[in-house]
Enzyme design. Sequence first.
Site, PDB file in Angstrom:
ATOM      1  N   SER A 272      23.837  41.143   7.492  1.00  0.00           N
ATOM      2  CA  SER A 272      25.141  41.462   8.035  1.00  0.00           C
ATOM      3  C   SER A 272      25.113  42.775   8.819  1.00  0.00           C
ATOM      4  O   SER A 272      24.366  42.903   9.789  1.00  0.00           O
ATOM      5  CB  SER A 272      26.169  41.485   6.905  1.00  0.00           C
ATOM      6  OG  SER A 272      27.461  41.414   7.410  1.00  0.00           O
ATOM      7  N   ASP A 463      27.257  29.976   8.692  1.00  0.00           N
ATOM      8  CA  ASP A 463      28.002  31.234   8.804  1.00  0.00           C
ATOM      9  C   ASP A 463      28.755  31.282  10.121  1.00  0.00           C
ATOM     10  O   ASP A 463      28.229  30.873  11.163  1.00  0.00           O
ATOM     11  CB  ASP A 463      27.023  32.406   8.720  1.00  0.00           C
ATOM     12  CG  ASP A 463      27.705  33.764   8.797  1.00  0.00           C
ATOM     13  OD1 ASP A 463      28.878  33.864   8.391  1.00  0.00           O
ATOM     14  OD2 ASP A 463      27.052  34.724   9.247  1.00  0.00           O
ATOM     15  N   HIS A 525      26.586  32.795   5.280  1.00  0.00           N
ATOM     16  CA  HIS A 525      26.276  34.195   5.559  1.00  0.00           C
ATOM     17  C   HIS A 525      25.302  34.778   4.543  1.00  0.00           C
ATOM     18  O   HIS A 525      24.394  35.527   4.886  1.00  0.00           O
ATOM     19  CB  HIS A 525      27.592  34.987   5.540  1.00  0.00           C
ATOM     20  CG  HIS A 525      27.480  36.399   5.988  1.00  0.00           C
ATOM     21  ND1 HIS A 525      27.319  36.756   7.312  1.00  0.00           N
ATOM     22  CD2 HIS A 525      27.529  37.567   5.298  1.00  0.00           C
ATOM     23  CE1 HIS A 525      27.276  38.074   7.415  1.00  0.00           C
ATOM     24  NE2 HIS A 525      27.393  38.588   6.204  1.00  0.00           N
TER      25      HIS A 525
END
EC number: 3.4.16.5
Length: 550
Positions: A272, A463, A525
């Site tokens: 991320s 994601d 994710h």
Amino acid sequence: MKSLVLGLLVGSAIASGPLQHVLHAPPEPEPEPEPEPQVVKDPFEELRDTFDRLRNKAGDIWDDVMDNIPNIISNIRPPTIPPKKFTRLPDSEWTHIVRGADLEALWVDDESGYKHRKVDGKLAQYDLRIRAVDPSNLGIDNVKQYSGYLDDNLNDKHLFYWFFESRNDPDGDPVMLWLNGGPGCSSLTGMFFELGPSSITEDIKVKYNPYSWNSNSSIIFLDQPVNVGFSYSSQPVSDTVAAAKDIYALLTLFFTQFPQYSTQDFHIAGESYAGHYIPVIASEIMHHKDRNINLQSVMIGNGLTDPYTQYPLYRPMACGEGGYPNVLDSETCRSMDKALPRCLSMIKSCYDVESTFTCLPASIYCNNALIGPYQSTGRNPYDVRIDCKGNGLCYPQLNYITDYLNQPYVMKSLGVEVDSYESCNMDINRNFLLHGDWMKPYHRLVPYLLAQMPVLIYAGDADFICNWLGNKAWTEALEYPGHTKYAQSPMENLTMVNSEGINEIFGEVKSHSNLTFMRIFKAGHMTPFDTPQASLEFANSWLSGEWSEV
């Protein structure tokens, strides 16, 4: 885990809510307004009032906003974050204390007789406190463990870490640093939610993870920047660059205390917003010629690294072109297409100048225009296949982790000095946004790394918030000597023998000139959470050097 996108609709977000994370739940319905008492004006009120109008007419009024925004931004004063309450433990409570001043004072002679410091860097202001954790106290794993703090005594910063040895061959297996994103989210959530030795169940019990990444590597989980997780400081942090020197100091002191690890291959991994962190941290390490950190590669999962190239892929991912059914209707998809040119122009201005004045407006406009429509649907931004569950970050398991880590016996076993744990600190998230860090071009550091080591970019393909389309695109657009050959390389199948003994295709990979991209099927994710066996498979293959070319 880690990233969040809280409060993407600017009007309410800047004034009262968490701003953007790369990981965040859809905004809660706003309560009916009540009469407000006369109070001193919030320092963000002017900014909020200007941006409130963006909710429905962002494109139409942006020229007016840009006429007014210079003075607004120049007057921004991020909120004062009250320091965490802490109780400093006496030195007698620690198994080891490594003094940076002692290490900085060490000089050695090279083969030609030239005298130089044993390791580079300004280390005198740092100490590393280390506690040997009794595995039987917590039951997380039966391997050797250490926890503690890196202390920056000059700037009153204290970073918490937790180290686990490899389950396999700790004397020969590589060592990894794991970082979650946010910005402002604890790496202990990644440890318990994704790839660490154990997870936490609904009844707040420890559950062994057979697919932990410490199956074949030792791992340091680090809470950074300060005031994240169990870390603390009286000083605010607002940009990616600030933490790099701290992490270099932590690793240098850690490997000084445990020299047996310093000769083993070392890797930095994260996800991320770590797509911002990792290029900066790795570059800081490699700029030190005399170091005891044997950095061999970096790994970024579902990262945000090159916004200019990644943001155009939000619309395709939300509108059915990323391998999953569309989440948004055709009219909304067309509105995102119309907003894209202005968004890209603003990101380019950020890239050209890299100032708060250019980068903050880009973050606000682009996130509202290209991420906001998805956020408003209630769909999980980390997994287009499912709706967001519960409050906060869409995954109830994160609440279990918080409850577990806030237990007094857990905190005592680890030598924790703050009075509570929270998975994500929204004040830090807000500070990073308001200083323009979100849109900055940290991908420009990647070619420097590629000249010295392999770089892996992997992405779970379900994601939305840091989607595989955008990550594949930025790697193919990256300007470095191997660009053409990498961009032209085909995608090939990633396979493994699954738990049922069947050969399974779990993703695709392309690799050339030290750069590798992986698309991991059926993962969101937090790839190791959704596909634990496949994630351990590609992690082990990467750490063993399967795609290395240096």
